[in-house]
Design a protein around this motif. Sequence first.
Motif, PDB file in Angstrom:
ATOM      1  N   ASN A  98      23.598 -37.780 -69.952  1.00  0.00           N
ATOM      2  CA  ASN A  98      24.132 -36.849 -68.965  1.00  0.00           C
ATOM      3  C   ASN A  98      23.529 -35.471 -69.189  1.00  0.00           C
ATOM      4  O   ASN A  98      23.006 -35.174 -70.268  1.00  0.00           O
ATOM      5  N   GLY A 111      23.939 -51.152 -64.858  1.00  0.00           N
ATOM      6  CA  GLY A 111      23.342 -49.823 -64.859  1.00  0.00           C
ATOM      7  C   GLY A 111      23.921 -48.981 -63.737  1.00  0.00           C
ATOM      8  O   GLY A 111      24.230 -49.493 -62.658  1.00  0.00           O
ATOM      9  N   SER A 112      24.107 -47.678 -63.985  1.00  0.00           N
ATOM     10  CA  SER A 112      24.630 -46.783 -62.953  1.00  0.00           C
ATOM     11  C   SER A 112      24.027 -45.395 -63.102  1.00  0.00           C
ATOM     12  O   SER A 112      23.586 -45.008 -64.195  1.00  0.00           O
ATOM     13  N   TYR A 113      24.048 -44.662 -61.987  1.00  0.00           N
ATOM     14  CA  TYR A 113      23.559 -43.277 -61.974  1.00  0.00           C
ATOM     15  C   TYR A 113      24.414 -42.487 -60.989  1.00  0.00           C
ATOM     16  O   TYR A 113      24.663 -42.950 -59.864  1.00  0.00           O
ATOM     17  N   GLU A 114      24.887 -41.314 -61.413  1.00  0.00           N
ATOM     18  CA  GLU A 114      25.701 -40.463 -60.556  1.00  0.00           C
ATOM     19  C   GLU A 114      25.177 -39.034 -60.619  1.00  0.00           C
ATOM     20  O   GLU A 114      24.937 -38.505 -61.702  1.00  0.00           O
ATOM     21  N   SER A 135      22.923 -37.570 -74.919  1.00  0.00           N
ATOM     22  CA  SER A 135      22.943 -39.032 -74.905  1.00  0.00           C
ATOM     23  C   SER A 135      23.831 -39.527 -76.037  1.00  0.00           C
ATOM     24  O   SER A 135      24.006 -38.854 -77.057  1.00  0.00           O
ATOM     25  N   SER A 140      24.999 -48.143 -58.426  1.00  0.00           N
ATOM     26  CA  SER A 140      25.140 -49.029 -59.583  1.00  0.00           C
ATOM     27  C   SER A 140      24.657 -50.426 -59.217  1.00  0.00           C
ATOM     28  O   SER A 140      24.654 -50.817 -58.044  1.00  0.00           O
ATOM     29  N   TYR A 171      23.872 -34.819 -63.667  1.00  0.00           N
ATOM     30  CA  TYR A 171      23.809 -36.271 -63.487  1.00  0.00           C
ATOM     31  C   TYR A 171      24.423 -36.949 -64.711  1.00  0.00           C
ATOM     32  O   TYR A 171      24.540 -36.368 -65.801  1.00  0.00           O
ATOM     33  N   GLN A 172      24.837 -38.204 -64.504  1.00  0.00           N
ATOM     34  CA  GLN A 172      25.349 -39.065 -65.562  1.00  0.00           C
ATOM     35  C   GLN A 172      24.811 -40.467 -65.327  1.00  0.00           C
ATOM     36  O   GLN A 172      24.888 -40.990 -64.214  1.00  0.00           O
ATOM     37  N   GLY A 173      24.249 -41.067 -66.365  1.00  0.00           N
ATOM     38  CA  GLY A 173      23.688 -42.405 -66.253  1.00  0.00           C
ATOM     39  C   GLY A 173      24.191 -43.312 -67.356  1.00  0.00           C
ATOM     40  O   GLY A 173      24.499 -42.851 -68.461  1.00  0.00           O
ATOM     41  N   THR A 174      24.277 -44.608 -67.061  1.00  0.00           N
ATOM     42  CA  THR A 174      24.799 -45.577 -68.023  1.00  0.00           C
ATOM     43  C   THR A 174      24.028 -46.881 -67.930  1.00  0.00           C
ATOM     44  O   THR A 174      23.689 -47.338 -66.831  1.00  0.00           O
ATOM     45  N   GLN A 227      19.759 -32.277 -71.827  1.00  0.00           N
ATOM     46  CA  GLN A 227      20.293 -33.623 -71.653  1.00  0.00           C
ATOM     47  C   GLN A 227      20.951 -34.104 -72.943  1.00  0.00           C
ATOM     48  O   GLN A 227      20.455 -33.859 -74.041  1.00  0.00           O
TER      49      GLN A 227
END
Length: 263
Positions: A167, A124-127, A180, A105, A136-139, A178
Motif C-alpha cells: 500500500n 489478487g486485488s487492487y484498490e 509492504s 479483484s 492504492y492497496q494491493g493484495t 510504499q
Amino acid sequence: MKSTVAPTIALLMLSLAMPASASIFMYDDASDLDVEEQEDWEASAELGLLYTSGNTKTETFKTKLNAARDYKEWRHKGVVDYYRSEQEDPATGEKQKTADKFFVSGQSNYKFDPESRSSLFVFGSYEADEFSGYEYQGTVAVGYGARYRYSEKLYADYEAGPGYAVNKPIIDGVPQEQESSAILRLAGSLNWDITKTSVLKSLASTEIGEENTKTRAEISVSANINSSLALKFAVAGSHNSNLDDESKKKLDTETSVTLVYSF
C-alpha cells in the motif's frame, strides 16, 4: 497482533451468519446434491446514477461488473467496481470531487476433484481510493477454500491462507513511500436464493497484517424485474485499522440501489 483483529473477525462471522429459516443440516459432500455445473461464463453489469440540483448540485456514478465460471475442477470469479461523486461549490461554481474509488479483484479455485467441496485458491486485488488515506492497496494470497451447501438454495464459501499486501499511504495530500507486509487472509461469502426471483448475497474478508488490518464486507438483496434485469439494494463497508493520516476515518460505508443486467 493488534486489538482490532477480534472486531474484524467478528464482522466476518456476522455477515456470513446463516439465515434463521435455513436448515442446520449440512450435506456431507457436493455430490449429495444434483447441482448443475456452469460450463459458460456468467456475468452481470450494474449501473447506478444520482443527480441533484437546486441548493446542492451533485453527480454520483456507480458501476460494477461481476463474472464467474464453475466447471469441473476449476472455479473462477472476478469483480470490477468503480464509484465516483462530484459536488458543485455554491460559492465558486466549480465541481469538487468527493469520492473516486476503483476496485478490481480476481480469484481462481482448483477443486481436488469435480465433486469435492475442498479447493486451493489464488487471489489478487487492487484498490485505488485517495479519499481512504491510501493512494492504492494491493493484495495477493493463496490458501485453502471450502464450499458448503446447506440446501439446494443456500451455500457458503470459506477461505483462509497467507498472502502479501502492498500500500501507499497519503498524509496531508502527499503520497508516502510504499509499504509492504505479510498478511493472513480470511474470507467468506454466502448465496441464498430466497425465491425464484430474489437473491440475498453477503461477503466479507479480512486481511490481517502487522501494521494494518483491512476488512471489507457487503450484503445485498436483488429482485428480478424480468429475465435479464434486476433491482439491487446493497450496503458495503471497508475498514482500515491503522491510518497514518489522522484526519481520515477508518471506516467507509456505501449504500446503493442499482440496476443489474445479467448476460
